[in-house]
Structure formats: C-alpha cells, structure tokens
Write an enzyme that holds these catalytic residues in place. Structure first.
Site, PDB file in Angstrom:
ATOM      1  N   HIS B 123     -59.267  -0.342  18.342  1.00 58.16           N
ATOM      2  CA  HIS B 123     -59.483  -1.149  19.425  1.00 58.16           C
ATOM      3  C   HIS B 123     -60.680  -2.005  18.916  1.00 58.16           C
ATOM      4  O   HIS B 123     -61.588  -1.322  18.194  1.00 58.16           O
ATOM      5  CB  HIS B 123     -59.791  -0.367  20.495  1.00 58.16           C
ATOM      6  CG  HIS B 123     -59.987  -1.300  21.990  1.00 58.16           C
ATOM      7  ND1 HIS B 123     -61.074  -2.010  22.095  1.00 58.16           N
ATOM      8  CD2 HIS B 123     -59.045  -1.521  22.853  1.00 58.16           C
ATOM      9  CE1 HIS B 123     -60.689  -2.687  23.135  1.00 58.16           C
ATOM     10  NE2 HIS B 123     -59.799  -2.233  23.517  1.00 58.16           N
ATOM     11  N   ASP B 216     -63.283   7.950  19.122  1.00 59.38           N
ATOM     12  CA  ASP B 216     -63.077   7.043  20.376  1.00 59.38           C
ATOM     13  C   ASP B 216     -61.779   7.548  21.151  1.00 59.38           C
ATOM     14  O   ASP B 216     -60.745   7.605  20.649  1.00 59.38           O
ATOM     15  CB  ASP B 216     -62.656   5.686  19.898  1.00 59.38           C
ATOM     16  CG  ASP B 216     -62.155   4.915  21.166  1.00 59.38           C
ATOM     17  OD1 ASP B 216     -62.302   5.235  22.373  1.00 59.38           O
ATOM     18  OD2 ASP B 216     -61.902   3.593  20.818  1.00 59.38           O
ATOM     19  N   GLN B 219     -58.149   6.369  24.886  1.00 58.13           N
ATOM     20  CA  GLN B 219     -56.732   6.491  25.145  1.00 58.13           C
ATOM     21  C   GLN B 219     -56.051   7.856  25.187  1.00 58.13           C
ATOM     22  O   GLN B 219     -54.983   8.152  25.425  1.00 58.13           O
ATOM     23  CB  GLN B 219     -55.863   5.597  24.075  1.00 58.13           C
ATOM     24  CG  GLN B 219     -56.094   4.056  24.208  1.00 58.13           C
ATOM     25  CD  GLN B 219     -55.579   3.629  25.227  1.00 58.13           C
ATOM     26  OE1 GLN B 219     -54.746   4.073  25.969  1.00 58.13           O
ATOM     27  NE2 GLN B 219     -56.206   2.406  25.714  1.00 58.13           N
ATOM     28  N   LYS B 242     -59.669   4.810  32.786  1.00 54.57           N
ATOM     29  CA  LYS B 242     -58.457   4.898  31.918  1.00 54.57           C
ATOM     30  C   LYS B 242     -58.051   6.415  32.238  1.00 54.57           C
ATOM     31  O   LYS B 242     -57.153   6.789  31.882  1.00 54.57           O
ATOM     32  CB  LYS B 242     -58.439   4.788  30.585  1.00 54.57           C
ATOM     33  CG  LYS B 242     -58.769   3.090  29.978  1.00 54.57           C
ATOM     34  CD  LYS B 242     -58.516   3.015  28.529  1.00 54.57           C
ATOM     35  CE  LYS B 242     -58.977   1.808  28.016  1.00 54.57           C
ATOM     36  NZ  LYS B 242     -58.509   0.570  28.530  1.00 54.57           N
ATOM     37  N   CYS B 387     -56.290  -6.449  21.655  1.00 53.62           N
ATOM     38  CA  CYS B 387     -57.761  -6.199  21.165  1.00 53.62           C
ATOM     39  C   CYS B 387     -57.688  -5.245  19.932  1.00 53.62           C
ATOM     40  O   CYS B 387     -58.518  -4.596  19.970  1.00 53.62           O
ATOM     41  CB  CYS B 387     -58.348  -5.350  22.380  1.00 53.62           C
ATOM     42  SG  CYS B 387     -58.818  -6.471  23.936  1.00 53.62           S
TER      43      CYS B 387
END
Lengths: 132, 430
Positions: B123, B216, B219, B242, B387
């Site tokens: 991302h 990261d 998600q 999220k 993105c």
C-alpha cells in the site's frame, strides 16, 4: 442557457431509469467524433481521474473547439456531453456558461460522488483554456 | 466454539441495520469495517460520562479516563501477544505508525550508501515514507524480490496467483548487499489480493543479517491471529478502523529496546520529564512518542473493538470468511472474461485461509464503469489503483474493482452483488 445544453437536456428527458440514462450516455461517447490518436498522450491527459481523460483544444475564428476521449465508457459519455456543451463557443461564452446540465439531466448526483470521473476537472480545464 | 449466528452478529452493527433498510450492500471492508454497538457505546460513554484529559489530572474522572486509556495498551498487548504494554504506541493509524518508524528510527541511521527494502506489493502508506527518507538522506530504496506470477493450485482446487516475497532470491541479495541494507518493510496481508506473506520466515532472514523489519498489518489484524513474538518482527502496525474500531487511531508495536532509540518527530505536552528554558528531558517510550492530547475516545473505542473480536473469536471469523470466500470465488469463476487477482497464502499452516478480498477486472470493461454501475445498484465496492500503483503495474493493469468482505457479510449479499455485476457487464458490453 446555450442551445446545445437545451438539446442535451431534451434528449435525456426521454429516459427515466438510471440504466437508460447510462446507456444513452455510453452511446453519446461512442458517437463522439474521435480524438486524433496523436493527442492521446500525457500532454493532453487530465490528471487525477480514475479513468484516463484526454482533452485537446483548437482555436478557429475566435472560437474554441474541443476534442476528447477516455478509456472508460461512462467517462467518455461525460466527455461527449462536455464537448457538446462548450465546443464552438467563444472564450467569453465559455466563461459565462454556468448552467449545470448534469444536474438537470439527473446525473449530477450520480457523477459527482467521487473525484474519480474527473467531471469537475474537465470543466475546470475547459475554463482554463478560455482564460488563456 | 459454537458456530456464529450471523443474524445475531449483524444485529450488533447499527450501520448494517441502516443499510439493509436502504438495500445497500457493503463490500468495502478492506477500506474500513463497520463498527459494532459496543464500540459506538464505548466512545459515546467516554464523552458522556468520562471526558477529561489523561496523564495530567488529579481528579477522579481524569484518573478513570487515564486508566481506560492505559488499560487499552494492555488489551492491545494481549491481542498481538507483545511482551509488555510498553511496546505499544498509540498512533492515528497504520500510516502514522509507519511514518513514525521511518522518521524517528530509520532516518537518523541512514547514510548515502544504505539501502531500504520494501516491496512493490505495498500500500502507498508502506512505500512513500521509505521513498521520502531515502530521498532526504541519499539512501536507496530497492524492491524486495517477488515470485513470478505462477499459478498455484490451492487446497480448494482453485488457482491463485503467487505474488509472495521470494525469500530465496532475497537471501542471495542479502548475501552480497546485506551490510548495506538498513531496514526492511513489508506487508502481512495485501490490500489488493488478500495474499499472506510468510512474515515469520522473512523476519528470520532479515535478522540473520541483523536488519530490523517492520510488518504492515493493516489488512491482517481483523482476519488472522497476530502474534508479534512468534513472528519476531521489530515493528508491527495496524489501524483501529479496519478492525471494527473508530477512525483516527492505530497501533505501533515496537520492541522496547528499539523504541528507546526513537527520536520523537513531534514534540509537545505529555512527553516530558523536565522542561528548562532551553532544553527538555523526555519521558521514555511509549509516552515520549504520543505528544499532545491523544485520541482518547478513539483508543478506548479501539479497545472495545478488540474485545469484540476476542468475544466473537478469530477462529469463528475465519471460518465464516472462508465459507464466504469459497462461495463468491466459485460464482465469480463462472463470469466470462473475468480475471481475479486473488492472493496466495504462503503460510504452511492454515492453508485454507487467505483474506476475503476479491480484486478483479472483466475483459473489455473498464473498472471505473463497473464500479459506477455497481454503485447505482447500491453495491459498495472500491475501484481504481487501490492506493497500490506499483502492485497494479505488477499485475499489468491501471486499476481494478475490489469487493472486500468481512465475516458479517452473507451469501444473499453475494448473490445480489453477482446479479448486479452481470447486469453491469451486459450494459457495458452492449
């Protein structure tokens, strides 16, 4: 309101469902006179749209003529309407044109939801041409 | 573990009730998830009954607010199995967490000959901050090698495209350039294709060359169990919104020893021990990294979201999402001319699960046109480059449509989505 705007509004008044309106919008894009492929490059690309939009402006006899294209069908239909609205007008006429045709044909709510389709960017670009 | 009653689950989400009345279908969960009433109530309760600043006041209400805020650090610590609550820094989201690591930890140690490794699958939030500090210091940013797009037959007998990090090639690269690589940043789960990276092996490899690594997890945290001690990574981050929590709040996990080396990149109240006219002695991490009044309500809301996930059970969530994923995938496969960019789960365990994210294109149809017509049918999906422009280039497309599901979605919603999708394709193909 210029006569082109009236014509567009009149044509769209025959369609009531959004499906029909989109089908007609796509048809307008397909029927639009094509943009010379040599102008389909980054110099004529309007940045910031989710689909690609090219816009080329030509000046003849103190009037501006626009030619455009897009890689998406709905966006191409929007380009076609914008060109129909502004092409062949003088700079002064372009700057004075402030009627929101998209509002009247009932697509403004649908098309202005995101910056993705570049509707406002296209109109800004055309006004920039008229200001130069 | 009892099976989930989805009707009961859905009744806990006020927004899902609202959109049902309007016939909306929310398939944009990778962008942000909906919030259960326990989260909304926790935020509302804070402002109604406990609103006061934290870490400063001697009054009782201030103490209650401080306790709830600091308790959330423990809730997060347990949620991702960190060693201690001091390893948890509250940020405004994953983006700020990555920028914080980039500016406060990595940038001060970079020089012109150094290399930062990230991947083209990231991302933008996990790519641009690294590009910027490389630019500022003269260091170089290089892309992690990824496996060539080979089709893999997964255990569902469906084809998946393998876009995972190529650890063999990476090892070769590090064997020759390892001394110049100062940092590695990589995703846990892709926001484009839901593929899962083997972050544990990646971390092992990075550490064998003494390179710190950030994962990261934006998600990941709502879909799979995250255990930072098991992964072994130095930094891990995710966003509250999220994982069914509020927007504007997120988490940076960092190993204590490394957080202590951080140079705060913004200064203000709440992070100091002693302030003189010309100099200041700062508190220790994590407090020195949370300058100013933080998003107290947001942090408390995120704590409620984590409790919600824990109560439902991640295993239950996974089971539900896997069932939805199989169903949608089998139906999407039947659409003529569709390309589905579903990711591969590189984990050896739990082979069946990858995130229920479906990015796709239909041959001869622009993703923007599809998304507009789906929106007209009240189907809320995402379209464009997601993105992740570098990932789009890897896929060889300018963008795509993304339907991202969560465990609260239903088969009936999938059916309605498919009906609208087919209708839209028909209209666009003329």
């Amino acid at each position: 309101m210029n006569s082109q705007a009236n014509k567009i509004i009149d044509s769209f008044s025959f369609f009531h469902s959004w499906e029909e309106k989109y089908e007609y919008l796509i048809e307008l894009g397909r029927e639009m006179s094509p943009l010379n492929p040599k102008f389909k490059n980054d110099n004529y690309l309007i940045p910031g749209c989710q689909s690609k939009v090219w816009l080329y402006c030509e000046k003849k006899n103190k009037k501006l003529y626009f030619y455009g294209d897009s890689d998406a069908l709905i966006t191409k239909g929007i380009v076609a309407i914008i060109i129909q609205l502004y092409s062949g007008l003088s700079k002064k006429e372009i700057l004075l044109e402030d009627e929101d045709v998209f509002e009247i044909i009932g697509l403004r709510d649908h098309l202005s939801m995101t910056r993705a389709n570049g509707l406002n960017l296209m109109i800004t670009k055309i006004k920039q041409f008229a200001n130069n | 573990m009892s099976p989930l009653d989805i009707n009961i689950i859905r009744s806990k989400f006020p927004f899902l009730k609202t959109i049902k009345n309007k016939d909306f279908i929310y398939f944009d969960n990778a962008a942000t998830t909906q919030k259960p009433e326990t989260v909304i109530n926790a935020i509302s309760n804070f402002y109604t009954n406990e609103n006061s600043n934290i870490h400063r006041s001697v009054h009782r209400i201030g103490a209650v607010a401080t306790k709830k805020y600091e308790d959330t650090r423990w809730i997060v610590k347990d949620f991702i199995s960190a060693r201690s609550a001091e390893e948890i820094v509250f940020t405004s989201g994953a983006t700020e967490a990555i920028n914080l690591v980039a500016n406060s930890f990595v940038k001060p140690m970079l020089c012109e000959t150094d290399i930062i490794l990230a991947s083209s699958l990231e991302h933008h939030a996990n790519l641009i901050p690294w590009q910027m500090i490389a630019k500022e210091t003269g260091a170089t940013i290089k892309m992690l090698p990824i496996k060539k797009a080979e089709f893999i037959q997964n255990s569902l007998e469906q084809e998946e495209l393998d876009y995972t990090i190529n650890l063999v090639e990476l090892k070769e690269f590090l064997s020759t350039h390892g001394d110049r690589v100062k940092f590695i940043a990589a995703q846990h789960i892709s926001n484009v294709n839901g593929g899962i990276q083997d972050v544990k092996e990646l971390t092992k490899l990075a550490h064998s060359f003494n390179i710190p690594i950030l994962i990261d997890g934006a998600q990941a945290a709502a879909h799979i169990e995250v255990n930072v001690q098991d992964i072994g990574c130095d930094f891990y981050c995710f966003s509250g919104h999220k994982i069914f929590g509020p927007t504007g709040v997120g988490v940076l996990f960092g190993k204590s020893l490394l957080l202590k080396r951080f140079q705060p990149y913004q200064y203000g109240g709440g992070i100091v021990q002693r302030v003189e006219n010309a100099s200041t002695i700062f508190r220790e991490a994590p407090q020195n990294l949370e300058a100013g009044t933080p998003n107290i309500a947001g942090v408390i809301g995120m704590g409620a979201a984590i409790k919600f996930i824990t109560n439902v059970g991640l295993q239950n969530i996974q089971k539900q999402e896997l069932s939805l994923k199989k169903y949608l995938r089998s139906k999407l496969n039947k659409i003529e001319g569709i390309s589905i960019y579903q990711g591969h789960n590189s984990l050896k365990l739990n082979k069946l699960f990858s995130s229920p994210v479906f990015s796709f294109n239909v041959n001869g149809v622009h993703h923007y046109d599809l998304a507009v017509l789906l929106a007209e049918n009240n189907i809320l999906v995402r379209s464009g480059d997601l993105c992740s422009q570098t990932f789009m280039r890897v896929l060889g497309v300018s963008g795509c449509v993304r339907a991202s599901l969560s465990f609260y979605n239903t088969r009936a919603e999938i059916d309605a989505f498919l009906l609208s999708l087919k209708k839209a394709i028909k209209l666009l193909k003329g």
